[in-house]
Design an enzyme around this catalytic site. Sequence first.
Site, PDB file in Angstrom:
ATOM      1  N   ALA A  13       0.815  -1.213   0.000  1.00  0.00           N
ATOM      2  CA  ALA A  13       0.000   0.000   0.000  1.00  0.00           C
ATOM      3  C   ALA A  13       0.848   1.264   0.000  1.00  0.00           C
ATOM      4  CB  ALA A  13      -0.942  -0.006   1.205  1.00  0.00           C
ATOM      5  N   GLY A  15       3.120   4.077  -2.609  1.00  0.00           N
ATOM      6  CA  GLY A  15       2.695   4.899  -3.730  1.00  0.00           C
ATOM      7  C   GLY A  15       2.313   4.102  -4.958  1.00  0.00           C
ATOM      8  N   PHE A 116      18.316  18.830  -8.058  1.00  0.00           N
ATOM      9  CA  PHE A 116      18.584  17.514  -7.478  1.00  0.00           C
ATOM     10  C   PHE A 116      19.764  16.907  -8.224  1.00  0.00           C
ATOM     11  CE2 PHE A 116      16.525  14.236  -4.788  1.00  0.00           C
ATOM     12  CZ  PHE A 116      15.862  15.074  -3.896  1.00  0.00           C
ATOM     13  N   GLN A 236      21.587   0.691  -4.726  1.00  0.00           N
ATOM     14  CA  GLN A 236      22.137   2.028  -4.562  1.00  0.00           C
ATOM     15  C   GLN A 236      22.401   2.375  -3.097  1.00  0.00           C
ATOM     16  OE1 GLN A 236      19.660   5.853  -5.006  1.00  0.00           O
ATOM     17  NE2 GLN A 236      20.796   5.753  -6.933  1.00  0.00           N
ATOM     18  N   HIS A 238      22.797   5.533  -0.949  1.00  0.00           N
ATOM     19  CA  HIS A 238      22.611   6.989  -0.949  1.00  0.00           C
ATOM     20  C   HIS A 238      23.777   7.605  -0.195  1.00  0.00           C
ATOM     21  CE1 HIS A 238      20.870  10.936  -0.343  1.00  0.00           C
ATOM     22  NE2 HIS A 238      19.844  10.617  -1.100  1.00  0.00           N
ATOM     23  N   LEU A 248      17.897   8.789   6.286  1.00  0.00           N
ATOM     24  CA  LEU A 248      18.242   9.543   5.086  1.00  0.00           C
ATOM     25  C   LEU A 248      18.236  11.051   5.313  1.00  0.00           C
ATOM     26  CD1 LEU A 248      18.891   8.863   2.121  1.00  0.00           C
ATOM     27  CD2 LEU A 248      16.516   9.424   1.600  1.00  0.00           C
ATOM     28  N   GLU A 251      18.573  14.505  -0.676  1.00  0.00           N
ATOM     29  CA  GLU A 251      19.372  15.196  -1.681  1.00  0.00           C
ATOM     30  C   GLU A 251      18.915  16.642  -1.845  1.00  0.00           C
ATOM     31  OE1 GLU A 251      20.756  13.694  -6.097  1.00  0.00           O
ATOM     32  OE2 GLU A 251      19.880  12.317  -4.651  1.00  0.00           O
ATOM     33  N   ARG A 282      24.227   9.710  -7.452  1.00  0.00           N
ATOM     34  CA  ARG A 282      24.438   9.184  -6.101  1.00  0.00           C
ATOM     35  C   ARG A 282      25.606   8.206  -6.030  1.00  0.00           C
ATOM     36  NH1 ARG A 282      18.042   8.345  -4.490  1.00  0.00           N
ATOM     37  NH2 ARG A 282      17.624  10.552  -4.120  1.00  0.00           N
ATOM     38  N   HIS A 363      20.143   2.084   0.243  1.00  0.00           N
ATOM     39  CA  HIS A 363      18.947   2.900   0.036  1.00  0.00           C
ATOM     40  C   HIS A 363      17.919   2.310  -0.916  1.00  0.00           C
ATOM     41  CE1 HIS A 363      16.478   6.449  -0.198  1.00  0.00           C
ATOM     42  NE2 HIS A 363      16.795   6.697  -1.461  1.00  0.00           N
ATOM     43  N   ARG A 405      19.852   4.592  -9.787  1.00  0.00           N
ATOM     44  CA  ARG A 405      18.662   5.437  -9.932  1.00  0.00           C
ATOM     45  C   ARG A 405      18.989   6.916  -9.762  1.00  0.00           C
ATOM     46  NH1 ARG A 405      15.416   7.832  -6.535  1.00  0.00           N
ATOM     47  NH2 ARG A 405      15.893   6.621  -4.648  1.00  0.00           N
ATOM     48  N   LEU A 411       9.879   8.233  -6.777  1.00  0.00           N
ATOM     49  CA  LEU A 411       8.485   8.650  -6.686  1.00  0.00           C
ATOM     50  C   LEU A 411       7.847   8.741  -8.070  1.00  0.00           C
ATOM     51  CD1 LEU A 411       8.610  11.380  -3.870  1.00  0.00           C
ATOM     52  CD2 LEU A 411       7.908   8.989  -3.702  1.00  0.00           C
TER      53      LEU A 411
END
Length: 599
Positions: A13, A15, A116, A236, A238, A248, A251, A282, A363, A405, A411
């Site tokens: 549940a 995004g 970013f 990855q 981060h 975290l 960024e 990253r 991450h 990524r 997102l």
Amino acid sequence: MQTHQYEALIVGAGGAGLMAALYASRGVKTAVISKLYPTRSHTGTAQGGIGAALGNLEEDRPEWHAFDTVKGGDYLADQDAALVLAEGAIEAVIELEHLGLPFDRTPEGRISQRRFGGHTSGFGGQPVRRACHAADRTGHMILQTLYQQCIKNEVTFFNEFHVVDLIRNGDTVVGVVAVNIDDGELHVFHSKAVLFATGGWGKVWEITSNAHSLTGDGNVITYRRGVPMQDMEFFQFHPTGIYKMGILITEGVRGEGGVLLNDRGERFMERYAPSIKDLASRDVISRAIYLEIQEGRGIKGQRYVHLDVTPETVNRYLAEAGESRRITGEDVEAKLPDILDFCRTYLGVDPVREPMPVQPTAHYGMGGIPTDLDGRAISDENRTPVPGLYAAGECACVSVHGANRLGTNSLTDLIVFGRLSGKHMVQYCQGVDFTPLPDNPAGEVEAELERIRKSSGSTKPYQLRAEMQHVMMDHVGVFRTAEGMQTALDTVRRLKEKYRTDLVIDDRGKRFNSDLLEAWELGCLLDIAEVTTVSALAREESRGAHSRDDFPQRDDEKWMVHTLAYPTPDGEVRLNHNKTVDLSLAEKDERFKPKERVY
């Protein structure tokens, strides 16, 4: 044993799951099954923004976003997927706004955007403002907005039901088995289609930004039922996790002007990425931090560096760069409230006045359940769909992220491919009838849970988990060698044997037996650790997040392929490297052809 029937089932549940459920529910009877209450899903921790080339503050284009995605992924990203992501991002962000998401605004009332890492204009030119944000809690706002919309659309939720098995009848997926955490009873969910949106598996490593619940359940459940995992060697790290804790630091801090400093007070990214500096990809920054530490330039000789967003430091570097923009303490408070709260609460550090201690933290998984652009799980290098099975979000691998990524694309991935998956599930469900359930569909997983419940060995799950996380952090982290990874693989396989033969748990009951379910999750983590290490040993090159000291160069001639990992009947891992990377954009535009990444 209770049996439920829905045309479309969404497992997870976050995004991706909620976006898929929202779209699926518009055409078929839909249920969401989640081991957490939906608004506790890990999407809620995403901080800095969602990438979309809206161009609200300066010129931006989807093709530039696609280029940054491909380049950031070290050219292993499927280029058709990168373009779908970049073009779909604009419509997706506007849709989120219309659904009620309270984005930050420009003075003119448009959605605000910030810089970013790896986001550029003009195919790798200057940094561009592309990240749409709601302060530093963008994921939280997405999660709340989508959950409210699903409730409005009458999606059925089975909260705190832990899915533990996938049901297949022949090749076709016909449902899942879940444990009701409240009473420990098994439930069978019969469906026409199942989508896994179960997130990542960062708990394989010792220092991670991931929550305790991110144990790769969906990936392992499908893997055990014959569906491969793709590109699992790419995980990855981060660059900016809170020292020792891994929480975290977005960024977005660097997007607002924050800089990385070593023990000498040097802005060391000027050495590693002279053009884009602290806003490089990253993987580039994580390696730079490790190299600084390795060469004795960690803060006070320790294994961390400083991230400095104090107005005094930021304004000095802005002035040196010839920028007219300046920031104040009030700006930092307004734009990064959660980050300030984390540091003040957990470190006793006030980022408005002093730098933050940071180190790379496990991450995000670029690999996962292989899918096509509609979210359909695929079973081989020929992209053969698994009837009735879908995946979206971090547990899936449409390979839009390649080997590394790009920031904010997690997102964007959730929303763009969650929506496409939900749409295709409606189309699929409306064209097929329910396939019958096999006899005793929960029999195998029930036996495994009972084995764990009644185990009488001498080793507790936390002991196995700690040893696995330590060896994976040491040898399958930012830098890797064949010798180190073989040590990790031998250790993981020894731990898997102890898990089968010498396990013991304290709680033998049924109600809210977290001891039992965490032991079951440990089995998932051990399987993923094994697949990750086997895949990484085989890839004899360095690319993106997979950096090998013994093979330091990228090898496009041999390794411009995806890794597919399959389970074998004797418990081994079989690899297939015949699934080639899509280079369709490079065929039309020279700028998308693989080349050395320079920032």
